[in-house]
Design an enzyme around this catalytic site. Structure first.
Site, PDB file in Angstrom:
ATOM      1  N   VAL A  13       0.627  -0.963   0.093  1.00 53.31           N
ATOM      2  CA  VAL A  13       0.168  -0.014  -0.229  1.00 53.31           C
ATOM      3  C   VAL A  13       0.976   1.179   0.331  1.00 53.31           C
ATOM      4  CG1 VAL A  13      -2.241  -1.214   1.492  1.00 53.31           C
ATOM      5  CG2 VAL A  13      -0.230   0.001   2.197  1.00 53.31           C
ATOM      6  N   SER A  14       0.600   2.485  -1.002  1.00 49.97           N
ATOM      7  CA  SER A  14       0.970   3.315  -1.082  1.00 49.97           C
ATOM      8  C   SER A  14       0.373   4.533   0.148  1.00 49.97           C
ATOM      9  CB  SER A  14       1.161   4.083  -1.588  1.00 49.97           C
ATOM     10  OG  SER A  14       0.617   4.160  -2.567  1.00 49.97           O
ATOM     11  N   THR A  15      -1.093   4.641   0.569  1.00 46.35           N
ATOM     12  CA  THR A  15      -1.448   5.405   0.886  1.00 46.35           C
ATOM     13  C   THR A  15      -2.674   5.226   2.233  1.00 46.35           C
ATOM     14  OG1 THR A  15      -3.283   6.381  -0.595  1.00 46.35           O
ATOM     15  CG2 THR A  15      -1.147   7.231  -1.356  1.00 46.35           C
TER      16      THR A  15
END
Length: 115
Positions: A13-15
């Site tokens: 996941v990035s955000t």
């Protein structure tokens, strides 16, 4: 095929937005592990990159996945969605063709079917 299929799970996941949209690390892991149970596959290892963008391959867990693939420590790489591996088609193709397939490692995306 009686031999046990050893599977590397890759989750990213990035955000925080992705966390809220049901792409959380735990959510991805749970879905991938369920799929492995159904297929009777053994989870070799879960490679987790939390808070990393998919626009680069410069991610600690991905780099470890690549090293382990080059040492053929598993038979299959499983991701929840293709964009979890990379947001760049070029990087995705490189990883699948030049890293995984070269070592005879299958690549499976849970939500997308492709050859």
């Amino acid at each position: 095929m009686n031999e046990i299929n050893k599977v590397a799970l890759y989750v990213r996941v990035s955000t925080t937005a992705q966390l809220e949209e049901g792409y959380s690390i735990e959510e991805q892991k749970a879905k991938l592990e369920s799929y492995c149970d159904i297929k009777d596959w053994h989870v070799y290892k879960v490679y987790t990159d939390g808070g990393f963008s998919g626009s680069t391959t410069d991610r600690p867990a991905l780099e470890q996945l690549i090293k382990d693939a080059q040492n053929k420590l598993f038979d299959t790489v499983l991701v929840y969605k293709l964009d979890r591996l990379s947001r760049s088609q070029k990087d995705t193709l490189y990883l699948i063709e030049d890293i995984f397939l070269k070592k005879n490692i299958e690549f499976v995306s849970l939500l997308e079917n492709f050859d």
